[in-house]
Design a protein around this motif. Structure first.
Motif, PDB file in Angstrom:
ATOM      1  N   GLY A  82       0.822  -1.208   0.000  1.00 53.57           N
ATOM      2  CA  GLY A  82       0.000   0.000   0.000  1.00 53.57           C
ATOM      3  C   GLY A  82       0.858   1.261   0.000  1.00 53.57           C
ATOM      4  N   THR A  83       0.296   2.363   0.454  1.00 51.09           N
ATOM      5  CA  THR A  83       1.018   3.635   0.474  1.00 51.09           C
ATOM      6  C   THR A  83       2.155   3.584   1.487  1.00 51.09           C
ATOM      7  OG1 THR A  83      -0.583   4.493   2.051  1.00 51.09           O
ATOM      8  CG2 THR A  83      -0.968   4.976  -0.266  1.00 51.09           C
ATOM      9  N   PRO A  84       3.181   4.413   1.317  1.00 50.65           N
ATOM     10  CA  PRO A  84       4.330   4.374   2.225  1.00 50.65           C
ATOM     11  C   PRO A  84       3.938   4.564   3.693  1.00 50.65           C
ATOM     12  CG  PRO A  84       4.843   5.694   0.292  1.00 50.65           C
ATOM     13  CD  PRO A  84       3.385   5.369   0.212  1.00 50.65           C
ATOM     14  N   ALA A 139       6.319  -1.740   6.922  1.00 49.60           N
ATOM     15  CA  ALA A 139       5.499  -2.858   7.383  1.00 49.60           C
ATOM     16  C   ALA A 139       6.241  -4.163   7.168  1.00 49.60           C
ATOM     17  CB  ALA A 139       4.178  -2.889   6.625  1.00 49.60           C
ATOM     18  N   LEU A 140       6.082  -5.104   8.083  1.00 49.31           N
ATOM     19  CA  LEU A 140       6.611  -6.445   7.894  1.00 49.31           C
ATOM     20  C   LEU A 140       5.688  -7.223   6.956  1.00 49.31           C
ATOM     21  CD1 LEU A 140       7.792  -7.351  11.511  1.00 49.31           C
ATOM     22  CD2 LEU A 140       9.178  -6.609   9.567  1.00 49.31           C
ATOM     23  N   GLY A 141       6.279  -8.056   6.138  1.00 46.73           N
ATOM     24  CA  GLY A 141       5.515  -8.782   5.138  1.00 46.73           C
ATOM     25  C   GLY A 141       4.502  -9.738   5.746  1.00 46.73           C
ATOM     26  N   GLN A 152       0.116   2.309   8.578  1.00 46.16           N
ATOM     27  CA  GLN A 152       0.385   1.485   7.401  1.00 46.16           C
ATOM     28  C   GLN A 152      -0.937   0.900   6.935  1.00 46.16           C
ATOM     29  OE1 GLN A 152       3.281  -1.053   9.414  1.00 46.16           O
ATOM     30  NE2 GLN A 152       1.800  -2.730   9.565  1.00 46.16           N
ATOM     31  N   ASN A 153      -1.084   0.690   5.628  1.00 44.67           N
ATOM     32  CA  ASN A 153      -2.368   0.181   5.123  1.00 44.67           C
ATOM     33  C   ASN A 153      -2.175  -1.014   4.192  1.00 44.67           C
ATOM     34  OD1 ASN A 153      -1.329   1.523   2.947  1.00 44.67           O
ATOM     35  ND2 ASN A 153      -3.049   2.937   2.669  1.00 44.67           N
ATOM     36  N   CYS A 154      -1.255  -1.892   4.577  1.00 46.42           N
ATOM     37  CA  CYS A 154      -1.002  -3.123   3.825  1.00 46.42           C
ATOM     38  C   CYS A 154      -2.190  -4.077   3.960  1.00 46.42           C
ATOM     39  CB  CYS A 154       0.273  -3.775   4.342  1.00 46.42           C
ATOM     40  SG  CYS A 154       0.399  -3.766   6.142  1.00 46.42           S
TER      41      CYS A 154
END
Length: 461
Positions: free
Chosen positions: A91-93, A112-114, A247-249
């Motif tokens: 997603g975004t930084p 973010a961690l995967g 974070q928006n992962c």
């Protein structure tokens, strides 16, 4: 007299074989250093395609490109092996700061961690509690952790010359930290990047929630080593600071992908298969040049070098570019499952997944008889300053092939700079040295040549 003649004949045969091996290995190194192709292939993979996160468009472009390269080498067969892979998107930084007093903030670099979930839409802000690894959670207990962000700040041990040993010593806080902290009521985790130097690059990597229910999963991010030092120092001065990160992962449904495979059929023992490979996927922050574009192009170069030096393998030599080592190992598992289903006999597998730095030697996962055979070849490598031959691990992707009748090996380059780049935005093409990459390819090819020439020592089991 007759016995003496037999001894002299045996010695003469052994000397002739050694001279032949020395000549072939010299030809391999000369070809790699004068006409090497791997650096150009890596340039395209890194600079025209970029980071190759599993399930991404770039990963598919890498599949198509490397198949095209192998098609151009005139191999006996090139094909794609379907693999279902997880798809996680960043997603975004990400953005983070520590707040020492209302309105007084310092931004810090995070990623973010995967596999992590997102923070709430507006971000997450909470008090912070620092622990030196997962083992520190129990000592604090739920009372001191609940409602807070856990900051895992166990550094890599700088006293280990083998930096992979240091990495293994604290990787659990990245992989399992969120799952463990959630049990104590934490609302998020921040993990010190696994890096031996102080810099501003946060290092991502795979993490797992284990069997934590989806609704109880908490966001997890890595903080750069400089950021970790700042956060730790600030906490000592003021334990009541707040930490904010956003974070928006997200995790999407599994995607279709492929292992890329090419082979030269063996002239004498075609059913004895030798594998050489690396993993084609990478993280998305850099372009994955060291991890593991280098290993992929070196593996393709092995077959080119054998052909260019006029060597005709006795055994089938197969290049496998595995997909999804970084966050699932689906490529390695699928390859091993398909090999078993087809009844294929693999006798040797070599992986390059430790960067494109100067090669130092190999580690072997094998019985003592085969390791003794390898030690007998050591003098052939010493002119090229290859001196490290250890029993130990091999490579994650070839691990699923393990049985009592196979020799597994891993290329071991100099590891001192590897974790400066591992899983970070500075894992980029300009940090790969052309000559070091070519030396690695030649070293791998030489070992493949020797195992093809002499085979493996049959298991006594």
């Amino acid at each position: 007299m007759r016995y003496l003649l037999l001894v002299l004949l045996l010695l003469a045969t052994q000397l002739k074989a050694q001279q032949s091996d020395e000549t072939q290995i010299k030809n391999i190194y000369n070809e790699a250093l004068v006409n090497g192709k791997g650096y150009g292939w890596l340039n395209y993979l890194s600079n025209q395609i970029g980071g190759r996160l599993s399930g991404s468009v770039q990963a598919q472009q890498a599949v198509e490109y490397t198949k095209e390269v192998m098609d151009s080498l005139g191999l006996d067969r090139v094909w794609l092996q379907p693999v279902k892979v997880p798809k996680w998107v960043r997603g975004t930084p990400e953005f983070a700061y520590l707040e020492s007093n209302p309105g007084i903030t310092n931004n810090v670099p995070i990623c973010a961690l995967g596999g992590s979930v997102a923070t709430p839409f507006g971000g997450l802000k909470a008090k912070v509690v620092e622990v030196n690894g997962i083992e520190g959670l129990e000592a604090l207990g739920r009372e001191k952790i609940e409602g807070k962000i856990v900051f895992f700040n166990k550094p890599m041990d700088p006293t280990n010359i083998n930096t992979f040993q240091s990495y293994k010593g604290c990787a659990d806080q990245r992989y399992s930290g969120a799952a463990e902290a959630a049990k104590y009521g934490a609302v998020g985790v921040i993990v010190r990047s696994l890096n031996l130097r102080l810099d501003d690059y946060p290092h991502t990597g795979a993490m797992s929630y284990g069997d934590t229910p989806v609704e109880e999963r908490i966001p997890a991010a890595a903080i750069s080593t400089n950021g970790a030092e700042l956060l730790s120092t600030t906490l000592k001065l003021n334990p009541n600071i707040n930490f904010f990160f956003r974070q928006n992962c997200k995790v999407l449904p599994d995607a279709d992908s492929f292992n890329v495979i090419g082979e030269i059929k063996g002239s004498t023992y075609p059913n004895e298969i030798m594998v050489v490979g690396g993993h084609l996927d990478s993280w998305d922050l850099g372009d994955g040049s060291h991890d593991d574009g280098a290993g992929c192009v070196q593996s393709m170069e092995v077959l080119r070098l054998l052909k260019a030096t006029g060597y005709k393998p006795k055994r089938t030599i197969r290049v496998v570019l595995f997909m999804n080592e970084e966050n699932g190992l689906r490529g390695g598992v699928t390859y091993a499952e398909q090999a078993a289903k087809k009844g294929e006999r693999h006798i040797f597998a070599l992986e390059s997944d430790a960067g494109g730095f100067t090669p130092r030697g190999f580690s072997f996962d094998c019985d003592q008889a085969n390791f003794n055979q390898v030690l007998g070849w050591k003098s052939l490598f010493e002119p090229y300053l290859i001196h490290l031959f250890n029993k130990g691990g091999s490579g994650a992707d070839i691990g699923p092939l393990k049985n009592d009748n196979i020799v597994l090996a891993g290329l071991r380059p100099d590891s001192q700079r590897y974790f400066d780049h591992h899983h970070a935005a500075n894992d980029t093409f300009e940090h790969v040295n052309k000559r070091e990459l070519e030396l690695g390819a030649a070293t791998m090819t030489s070992l493949i040549y020797l195992f093809d020439t002499y085979g493996v020592v049959p298991s006594s089991n």
